[in-house]
Design a protein around this motif. Structure first.
Motif, PDB file in Angstrom:
ATOM      1  N   THR A 256     -44.255   5.775  -0.445  1.00 34.23           N
ATOM      2  CA  THR A 256     -44.524   7.177  -1.258  1.00 34.23           C
ATOM      3  C   THR A 256     -43.949   6.774  -2.497  1.00 34.23           C
ATOM      4  O   THR A 256     -44.371   7.372  -3.588  1.00 34.23           O
TER       5      THR A 256
ATOM      6  N   THR B 204     -51.001  12.794   2.118  1.00 33.75           N
ATOM      7  CA  THR B 204     -49.529  12.902   2.756  1.00 33.75           C
ATOM      8  C   THR B 204     -49.250  11.813   3.496  1.00 33.75           C
ATOM      9  O   THR B 204     -49.924  11.454   4.633  1.00 33.75           O
TER      10      THR B 204
ATOM     11  N   VAL C 210     -40.417  13.008  -0.528  1.00 34.50           N
ATOM     12  CA  VAL C 210     -40.860  13.526  -1.879  1.00 34.50           C
ATOM     13  C   VAL C 210     -40.076  12.693  -2.679  1.00 34.50           C
ATOM     14  O   VAL C 210     -38.974  12.136  -2.564  1.00 34.50           O
TER      15      VAL C 210
ATOM     16  N   ASN D 174     -51.260   7.418  -7.936  1.00 31.14           N
ATOM     17  CA  ASN D 174     -51.111   8.890  -7.656  1.00 31.14           C
ATOM     18  C   ASN D 174     -52.253   9.649  -8.011  1.00 31.14           C
ATOM     19  O   ASN D 174     -52.521  10.746  -7.218  1.00 31.14           O
TER      20      ASN D 174
ATOM     21  N   ARG E 295     -46.218   7.453  -5.995  1.00 29.68           N
ATOM     22  CA  ARG E 295     -46.136   8.555  -6.838  1.00 29.68           C
ATOM     23  C   ARG E 295     -45.495   8.173  -8.225  1.00 29.68           C
ATOM     24  O   ARG E 295     -45.681   8.929  -9.176  1.00 29.68           O
TER      25      ARG E 295
END
Length: 138
Positions: A93, A110, A116, A103, A97
């Motif tokens: 992740t 997800t 996050v 991204n 990101r």
């Protein structure tokens, strides 16, 4: 002497010499690790079009191999930055990101157990009060 060395010494072909280690014939010819034959079979079985050329499977396998290599490299770098040796969904992740192009590609995806990006908005942070202005306002 191990079994592979023993087989090679007796004149028998090892798995690498038989061609099993490198994948299918099409993958070897294209210089890929991803299975070109399986990719072509799935393209035909998916009924995406009436006809599927041989080059389509090679191209798609090459693109998938590149994306996996890119994702694994960035995830490995993220894990190494956090002084870990194992790549977990969290590092995948972070890699996705923090990379602009990945991204954009995986914007609506997800990743399970990924979390996050650490981000605190400036509005929520406490403002540092000036020493002279605080006493004058009261």
């Amino acid at each position: 002497m191990s079994t592979k060395q023993g087989a090679a010494a007796k004149g028998k072909k090892t798995d690498a010499a038989k061609g099993k280690a490198g994948g299918s014939k099409n993958s070897k010819k294209a210089g890929l690790t991803f299975p070109v034959g399986r990719t072509g079979r799935l393209l035909r079985a998916g009924r995406y079009s009436q006809r599927v050329g041989k080059g389509a499977a090679v191209y798609l396998a090459a693109v998938l191999e590149y994306l996996c290599a890119e994702l694994l490299e960035l995830s490995g770098n993220a894990a190494r930055d956090n002084k870990k040796r194992r790549v977990t969904p969290r590092y995948v992740t972070l890699a996705v990101r923090n990379d602009e192009e990945l991204n954009k590609l995986l914007h609506g995806v997800t990743i399970a157990s990924g979390g996050v990006l650490p981000n605190i908005q400036q509005v929520l942070l406490k403002k540092k009060a000036k020493a002279g202005s605080a006493s004058q306002e009261v």
